[in-house]
Design a protein around this motif. Structure first.
Motif: not given
Length: 473
Positions: A112-130
């Protein structure tokens, strides 16, 4: 693992000293510090530094208690083995399955945290995808062999260590040189409402979330069966835990909270409506205008989350393997392939961890806080069972006139302190509306395990341990 497997291979002692040292570090630094500290900051302010020091010392005492046992008996599935042998059948059964579900929940939290970190660069990517993408990557690593796992964890942890040391050095330079701006000062630790801005009660209420941060240190116990010279490397790794806590937790937090007023940092984190929307460490350097440092740190906290999930995946497979050999899990999970990989145990754990992807799809904003509270509930059981199992273990050693090679701190008073602390954490959790249900779930979980244990014994009859020594009376 010393016993033969007629239809499979056996675990290989492929983890060297450098792997063990970094695996211990990998379990100590992850989402609890890099992301969970956002929730702690809201409740405790700068006094969170003291909270991390207290919880870290209790975690170190628990590690010494576990370490004393695994140095004497370096086996797979250590928690369950010791509870089974020195406490009783149900204790081993509960300890094993509780530890397994603990690391399943930890894995879900890290994904879940990984998804939030990926948001920092690409906010359009849903957390579940990451979460789904990195779920596949980590399980592929673990399905290779223990050396591949060890190397992956070694480099994950190296990145964390280098980055945190670099962050502390850069932050210290900004503070000393004045390059951090007029707001950067050590006085931030007490100027904005004091060191205890919400009183001692604010720190007390934050202790449950702080405890989450130390929920991976016990992972070291699972490396014993695959460690080269476990009686040498395990004590060394455990003794270095206290220094790592001082440097990587206390040192990093002192620098972080000195660089900018804690209330300004909190306001930035809350701007999105989600206190856990990003890492405070990344946000501080972003606020200071150091975008390069912020991007590097975001990469680091991403690898830190993957490191803990990687370690958790490893530990869960070894726990299932150990329980299967004790008769507390399906025998099919005891199979090890010729490369020394417990493939079935890895896949069984992965199947349950997939729920994290679903949770992030259905409730992307609330998944992390719910998972952290569930982790703490299972961690309370885990730490209590380790401490009490050690108490029973030492009683047995004293009766038989044996002297442990690696002694825990202050037996038996250290055990009493640790057990009192987990009771204190339960009381704190009962006072927090959002996570009360986690405490209420504990007796339900224990009762469910009791029913499962009764069904297991009814179907199979009393089962002797296959690989562990018989229970001590």
């Amino acid at each position: 693992m010393s016993g033969p497997h007629s239809s499979s291979g056996e675990l290989k002692r492929g983890l060297k000293n450098r792997h063990i040292q970094l695996i211990a570090l990998g379990g100590a630094i992850g989402t609890g510090l890099f992301l969970g500290s956002a929730g702690v900051l809201k409740s405790a302010g700068p006094s969170m530094i003291l909270g991390y020091a207290i919880c870290g010392f209790i975690a170190f005492m628990i590690m010494r208690q576990l370490g004393e046992m695994i140095v004497e008996e370096p086996v797979a599935g250590s928690f369950s083995h010791f509870a089974h042998k020195y406490w009783g059948g149900f204790a081993g059964f509960l300890s094993g399955w509780n530890c397994w579900i603990l690391y399943i929940l930890v894995g879900m939290s890290e994904l879940t945290a990984v998804g939030k970190y990926v948001h920092y660069w690409w906010p359009e990517i849903p957390t579940w995808v990451s979460a789904a993408a990195f779920f596949v990557l980590i399980n592929v690593i673990n399905l290779a062999n223990v050396k591949v796992f060890g190397e992956a964890e070694f480099w994950f942890a190296i990145i964390k260590v280098a980055a945190i040391v670099g962050m502390i050095a850069l932050g210290s330079y900004l503070l000393v040189s004045g390059s951090g701006g007029p707001q950067a000062s050590v006085s931030n630790l007490w100027d904005h409402g004091g060191f205890f801005p919400h009183g001692v009660g604010g720190l007390v209420m934050a202790m449950a979330i702080i405890m989450f941060s130390f929920g991976g240190l016990e992972m070291l116990g699972f490396t014993a069966a695959e460690a080269d010279q476990p009686r040498t490397v395990i004590p060394k790794a455990i003794n270095q835990v206290i220094y790592r806590i001082l440097i990587f937790y206390i040192g990093a937090l002192v620098v972080l909270l000195s660089l900018t007023p804690w209330d300004s940092l909190l306001a930035t984190l809350n701007a999105s409506g989600d206190a856990y929307s990003g890492s405070p460490f990344v946000q501080v350097f972003s606020m200071l205008g150091s975008n390069t440092a912020a991007h590097i740190l975001n990469f680091v906290v991403l690898t830190a989350a993957l490191s803990v999930y990687n370690s958790g995946t490893y530990c869960n497979s070894r726990m299932l393997l150990g329980m299967a050999e004790q008769g507390d899990a399906p025998k099919a999970l005891a199979k090890i392939d010729k490369r020394g990989v417990p493939v079935r145990s890895i896949l069984a754990s992965a199947a349950i961890t997939l729920v994290a992807v679903l949770m992030n799809y259905l409730m992307p904003h609330d998944a992390l806080e719910l998972l952290m509270s569930l982790v703490v509930a299972t961690l309370v059981i885990n730490w209590a069972m380790i401490s009490f199992s050690h108490f029973k273990f030492r009683q047995h050693m004293n009766r038989t006139g044996q002297v442990p090679l690696f002694k825990a701190l202050w037996y038996p008073y250290g055990n009493y302190v640790c057990l009192a602390f987990v009771v204190f954490i339960l009381v704190v959790m009962l006072m927090i509306p959002g996570i009360q249900m986690s405490v209420y779930a504990i007796p339900v979980w224990v009762a469910f395990m009791g029913v499962c244990y009764w069904i297991k014994n009814k179907r199979r009859g009393p089962q002797p341990l296959d690989m562990a020594a018989p229970a001590v009376k």
